[in-house]
Write a protein that holds these residues in place. Structure first.
Motif, PDB file in Angstrom:
ATOM      1  N   TYR A   1     -15.203   0.012   7.384  1.00  5.89           N
ATOM      2  CA  TYR A   1     -13.842  -0.499   7.365  1.00  5.89           C
ATOM      3  C   TYR A   1     -13.480  -1.035   8.743  1.00  5.89           C
TER       4      TYR A   1
ATOM      5  N   VAL B   1     -15.206  -5.853  -0.851  1.00  4.59           N
ATOM      6  CA  VAL B   1     -16.349  -5.564  -1.724  1.00  4.59           C
ATOM      7  C   VAL B   1     -16.608  -6.824  -2.541  1.00  4.59           C
TER       8      VAL B   1
ATOM      9  N   LYS C   1      -7.697   2.630  -1.924  1.00  4.93           N
ATOM     10  CA  LYS C   1      -7.185   1.889  -3.081  1.00  4.93           C
ATOM     11  C   LYS C   1      -7.807   0.506  -3.086  1.00  4.93           C
ATOM     12  N   GLU C   2      -8.000  -0.041  -4.284  1.00  7.89           N
ATOM     13  CA  GLU C   2      -8.568  -1.383  -4.403  1.00  7.89           C
ATOM     14  C   GLU C   2      -7.526  -2.352  -4.932  1.00  7.89           C
ATOM     15  N   TYR C   3      -7.521  -3.558  -4.365  1.00  9.01           N
ATOM     16  CA  TYR C   3      -6.634  -4.640  -4.775  1.00  9.01           C
ATOM     17  C   TYR C   3      -7.502  -5.819  -5.188  1.00  9.01           C
TER      18      TYR C   3
ATOM     19  N   VAL D   1     -17.823  -8.027  -5.463  1.00  8.51           N
ATOM     20  CA  VAL D   1     -18.046  -7.297  -6.714  1.00  8.51           C
ATOM     21  C   VAL D   1     -19.192  -7.831  -7.556  1.00  8.51           C
TER      22      VAL D   1
ATOM     23  N   ARG E   1     -10.539  -3.303  -0.413  1.00  6.27           N
ATOM     24  CA  ARG E   1     -10.446  -1.837  -0.429  1.00  6.27           C
ATOM     25  C   ARG E   1      -9.682  -1.409   0.810  1.00  6.27           C
TER      26      ARG E   1
ATOM     27  N   VAL F   1     -12.882  -7.622  -4.149  1.00  4.45           N
ATOM     28  CA  VAL F   1     -11.723  -6.737  -4.117  1.00  4.45           C
ATOM     29  C   VAL F   1     -11.520  -6.329  -2.669  1.00  4.45           C
TER      30      VAL F   1
ATOM     31  N   TYR G   1       0.861  -1.181   0.000  1.00  4.54           N
ATOM     32  CA  TYR G   1       0.000   0.000   0.000  1.00  4.54           C
ATOM     33  C   TYR G   1       0.898   1.231   0.000  1.00  4.54           C
TER      34      TYR G   1
ATOM     35  N   SER H   1     -21.183  -2.635  -4.892  1.00  4.72           N
ATOM     36  CA  SER H   1     -19.977  -1.808  -5.015  1.00  4.72           C
ATOM     37  C   SER H   1     -19.592  -1.235  -3.656  1.00  4.72           C
TER      38      SER H   1
ATOM     39  N   CYS I   1     -18.649  -1.750   0.619  1.00  5.31           N
ATOM     40  CA  CYS I   1     -17.934  -2.626   1.545  1.00  5.31           C
ATOM     41  C   CYS I   1     -18.886  -3.517   2.327  1.00  5.31           C
TER      42      CYS I   1
ATOM     43  N   THR J   1      -9.326  -8.010  -8.689  1.00  2.85           N
ATOM     44  CA  THR J   1     -10.329  -8.935  -8.169  1.00  2.85           C
ATOM     45  C   THR J   1      -9.682 -10.298  -7.873  1.00  2.85           C
TER      46      THR J   1
END
Length: 138
Positions: A98, A84, A52-54, A86, A121, A119, A45, A90, A92, A56
């Motif tokens: 979080y 998320v 930021k998204e990591y 997916v 987030r 993903v 990160y 869209s 969390c 799929t």
């Protein structure tokens, strides 16, 4: 004499179990954790004001949960993360909230069905999280 017989009996039982390929219960439970987290993906990160998204990624039978931990020796560094799903939303998980994560393995999402696309987030807990290596297992 009774103590030495009990001790000898315990040693014999342990040796017999190990010889038969059966690990003690404590070793079995930690082996299961190693199997799940042993397949962890290592990511980095870099600080950003926005999340930021990591991914799929797709969950597997290796883990029942989606787990995360930071790989840092710097005290007081944390990341906030959520999952998320997916194919369904869209937002969390956990009501679009979080959870904060440090260096110990912790769950980001629990009881996730195998084959679920997601993903991760992530955003900084504070400005101490500049370049943070972390791991996820799923």
């Amino acid at each position: 004499m009774i103590r030495s017989k009990a001790f000898a009996s315990a040693l014999f039982t342990t040796a017999a179990l190990l010889g038969a390929g059966v690990a003690p219960a404590s070793a079995q439970s930690s082996a299961a954790a190693v199997t799940c987290n042993g397949g962890a993906k290592t990511l980095t990160y870099r600080y950003s004001a926005a999340a930021k998204e990591y991914g799929t990624y797709t969950t597997s039978s290796r883990c029942n949960d989606i787990n995360m931990r930071l790989k840092t020796n710097v005290p007081g560094v944390y990341l906030n993360a959520c999952v998320v799903f997916v194919d369904h939303t869209s937002k969390c998980n956990h009501g679009d909230t979080y959870s904060t994560h440090g260096t110990e393995w912790a769950t980001v999402a629990t009881d996730v069905k195998d084959g679920t696309d997601f993903v991760l987030r992530v955003h900084a807990y504070d400005t101490d999280a500049q370049n943070v290596t972390f791991q996820i297992s799923f």
